[in-house]
Motif scaffolding. Structure first.
Motif, PDB file in Angstrom:
ATOM      1  N   HIS A   1       0.718  -1.145   0.285  1.00 31.44           N
ATOM      2  CA  HIS A   1       0.403   0.276   0.159  1.00 31.44           C
ATOM      3  C   HIS A   1       0.781   1.130   0.011  1.00 31.44           C
ATOM      4  O   HIS A   1       1.406   1.639   1.214  1.00 31.44           O
ATOM      5  CB  HIS A   1      -0.853   0.078   1.417  1.00 31.44           C
ATOM      6  CG  HIS A   1      -2.201   1.131   1.130  1.00 31.44           C
ATOM      7  ND1 HIS A   1      -2.369   1.403   0.265  1.00 31.44           N
ATOM      8  CD2 HIS A   1      -2.670   1.437   2.294  1.00 31.44           C
ATOM      9  CE1 HIS A   1      -3.313   1.901   0.131  1.00 31.44           C
ATOM     10  NE2 HIS A   1      -4.021   1.627   1.735  1.00 31.44           N
ATOM     11  N   CYS A   2       1.047   2.459  -1.872  1.00 31.82           N
ATOM     12  CA  CYS A   2       1.751   3.392  -1.087  1.00 31.82           C
ATOM     13  C   CYS A   2       1.321   4.614  -1.744  1.00 31.82           C
ATOM     14  O   CYS A   2       1.661   5.797  -1.587  1.00 31.82           O
ATOM     15  CB  CYS A   2       3.437   2.869  -2.544  1.00 31.82           C
ATOM     16  SG  CYS A   2       3.474   2.058  -4.517  1.00 31.82           S
TER      17      CYS A   2
ATOM     18  N   THR B   1      -2.370   1.330   6.201  1.00 28.72           N
ATOM     19  CA  THR B   1      -2.680   2.133   5.998  1.00 28.72           C
ATOM     20  C   THR B   1      -1.249   3.168   4.763  1.00 28.72           C
ATOM     21  O   THR B   1      -0.696   1.692   4.826  1.00 28.72           O
ATOM     22  CB  THR B   1      -2.506   3.903   6.718  1.00 28.72           C
ATOM     23  OG1 THR B   1      -2.394   4.839   6.032  1.00 28.72           O
ATOM     24  CG2 THR B   1      -1.368   4.024   7.550  1.00 28.72           C
ATOM     25  N   LEU B   2      -1.238   4.064   3.910  1.00 28.96           N
ATOM     26  CA  LEU B   2      -0.438   3.812   3.427  1.00 28.96           C
ATOM     27  C   LEU B   2       1.073   3.936   4.361  1.00 28.96           C
ATOM     28  O   LEU B   2       1.704   4.275   4.950  1.00 28.96           O
ATOM     29  CB  LEU B   2      -0.350   5.643   2.605  1.00 28.96           C
ATOM     30  CG  LEU B   2      -1.148   6.037   1.918  1.00 28.96           C
ATOM     31  CD1 LEU B   2      -1.207   7.014   1.262  1.00 28.96           C
ATOM     32  CD2 LEU B   2      -1.638   4.793   0.526  1.00 28.96           C
TER      33      LEU B   2
ATOM     34  N   MET C   1       6.144  -1.738   5.107  1.00 28.50           N
ATOM     35  CA  MET C   1       5.920  -1.167   6.609  1.00 28.50           C
ATOM     36  C   MET C   1       5.929  -2.528   7.530  1.00 28.50           C
ATOM     37  O   MET C   1       5.168  -3.331   7.410  1.00 28.50           O
ATOM     38  CB  MET C   1       5.694  -0.059   6.967  1.00 28.50           C
ATOM     39  CG  MET C   1       4.815   0.243   7.054  1.00 28.50           C
ATOM     40  SD  MET C   1       4.207   1.069   7.873  1.00 28.50           S
ATOM     41  CE  MET C   1       1.867   1.886   7.692  1.00 28.50           C
ATOM     42  N   LYS C   2       5.570  -2.538   8.564  1.00 30.13           N
ATOM     43  CA  LYS C   2       5.456  -3.448   9.456  1.00 30.13           C
ATOM     44  C   LYS C   2       3.777  -3.554   9.734  1.00 30.13           C
ATOM     45  O   LYS C   2       3.342  -3.241   9.280  1.00 30.13           O
ATOM     46  CB  LYS C   2       5.478  -2.816  11.327  1.00 30.13           C
ATOM     47  CG  LYS C   2       5.231  -4.527  12.378  1.00 30.13           C
ATOM     48  CD  LYS C   2       5.467  -3.796  13.536  1.00 30.13           C
ATOM     49  CE  LYS C   2       5.460  -4.558  14.670  1.00 30.13           C
ATOM     50  NZ  LYS C   2       5.419  -4.228  15.721  1.00 30.13           N
TER      51      LYS C   2
ATOM     52  N   HIS D   1      -1.647   5.623  11.798  1.00 32.51           N
ATOM     53  CA  HIS D   1      -3.230   5.995  11.307  1.00 32.51           C
ATOM     54  C   HIS D   1      -2.983   7.261  10.503  1.00 32.51           C
ATOM     55  O   HIS D   1      -2.143   7.887  10.693  1.00 32.51           O
ATOM     56  CB  HIS D   1      -4.212   5.216  11.668  1.00 32.51           C
ATOM     57  CG  HIS D   1      -4.593   4.228  11.635  1.00 32.51           C
ATOM     58  ND1 HIS D   1      -4.390   2.814  11.192  1.00 32.51           N
ATOM     59  CD2 HIS D   1      -5.125   2.990  13.340  1.00 32.51           C
ATOM     60  CE1 HIS D   1      -4.722   1.552  11.831  1.00 32.51           C
ATOM     61  NE2 HIS D   1      -4.579   2.075  12.788  1.00 32.51           N
ATOM     62  N   GLY D   2      -3.701   7.648   9.082  1.00 32.63           N
ATOM     63  CA  GLY D   2      -4.083   8.818   8.762  1.00 32.63           C
ATOM     64  C   GLY D   2      -2.562   9.338   8.233  1.00 32.63           C
ATOM     65  O   GLY D   2      -2.079   8.636   7.807  1.00 32.63           O
TER      66      GLY D   2
END
Length: 257
Positions: free
Chosen positions: A47-48, A124-125, A134-135, A239-240
């Motif tokens: 997710h990027c 999330t991104l 990422m993790k 998040h966000g």
């Protein structure tokens, strides 16, 4: 959960609008689609950028598998968007235990009916400066272990050039190619029979994230970082949006996210 006539019709309408637009915005190259199981499955992509769901949804739908996303409950209250999410049987994610169990049950029904559940394990991104995975969160692993559904790792690269993370406009010219690589289902047999505790879910999540990262390394033709980016270690919210240090044009954090 069998696709209703209304759901199928809505998918066809949205696909009729989205696919020509996607084909205009970017060229596409899909690899490994033969790895998609004949029955229901859980798709776990990286997710990027904000248009990732459209990229992955486009690929999955073109394989005759209507995509079902786990989406934030608040999105279902947004005018028009909420109606479309309901009509296409997308799944709201709730934070309460009862709500989480309802989401799990609906997701299981989708998988049992041969459908595709798309979960972004990162939640999330990615916060990784170089856009590596990422993790991950444990949702995909939990759903897989509780339902027995296969987890299909996926990676895509190129969408971030069309619409960079947190961008305000598309970058259409020169025309870019977005590649999607679908891997073989992740082997989670080592976790069968183990208690559904934090240790088990964390280990299973790492196996899933390793598979996703490996696919992305293949697409990028470069080695992934030795350590996966952990927002907590870098004092970033999970998040966000976030502001990258030293970036003058990074977006301000969104209130309440």
């Amino acid at each position: 959960m069998k696709e209703s006539a209304k759901s199928r019709a809505t998918f066809m309408l949205l696909a009729g609008l989205a696919r020509p637009l996607m084909n205009l915005l970017m060229a596409k190259k899909w690899e490994g689609v033969e790895n998609l199981p004949p029955g229901g499955f859980i798709a776990a992509p990286n997710h990027c950028t904000e248009i990732d769901p459209i990229v992955i949804g486009h690929m999955v739908y073109n394989q005759q598998r209507p995509p079902h996303f786990l989406a934030k409950k608040g999105l279902f209250k947004v005018p028009v968007l909420g109606a479309l999410l309901h009509a296409t049987k997308q799944i709201p994610v709730e934070r309460s235990t009862a709500g989480a169990n309802r989401s799990l049950q609906v997701a299981k029904e989708v998988v049992d009916a041969g459908g595709a559940i798309i979960i972004y394990p990162e939640g999330t991104l990615t916060r990784d400066p170089d856009l590596w995975p990422m993790k991950g969160h444990t949702g995909a692993a939990r759903l897989a272990l509780q339902t027995g559904a296969p987890v299909v790792p996926m990676a895509h690269w190129g969408a971030q050039e069309v619409f960079p993370r947190y961008a305000k406009r598309f970058h259409i010219f020169p025309r870019k190619t977005v590649r999607v690589l679908v891997g073989k289902p992740v082997d989670l047999s080592a976790f069968a029979g183990r208690p559904m505790d934090r240790a088990t879910l964390t280990e299973a999540t790492e196996v899933i994230m390793d598979a996703i990262t490996g696919l992305l390394a293949t697409l990028r033709d470069e080695p992934a970082p030795a350590e996966r980016w952990d927002p907590a270690v870098h004092k970033q919210s999970k998040h966000g949006r976030f502001v990258e240090r030293g970036s003058s044009d990074a977006p301000e954090p969104e209130e309440g996210k």
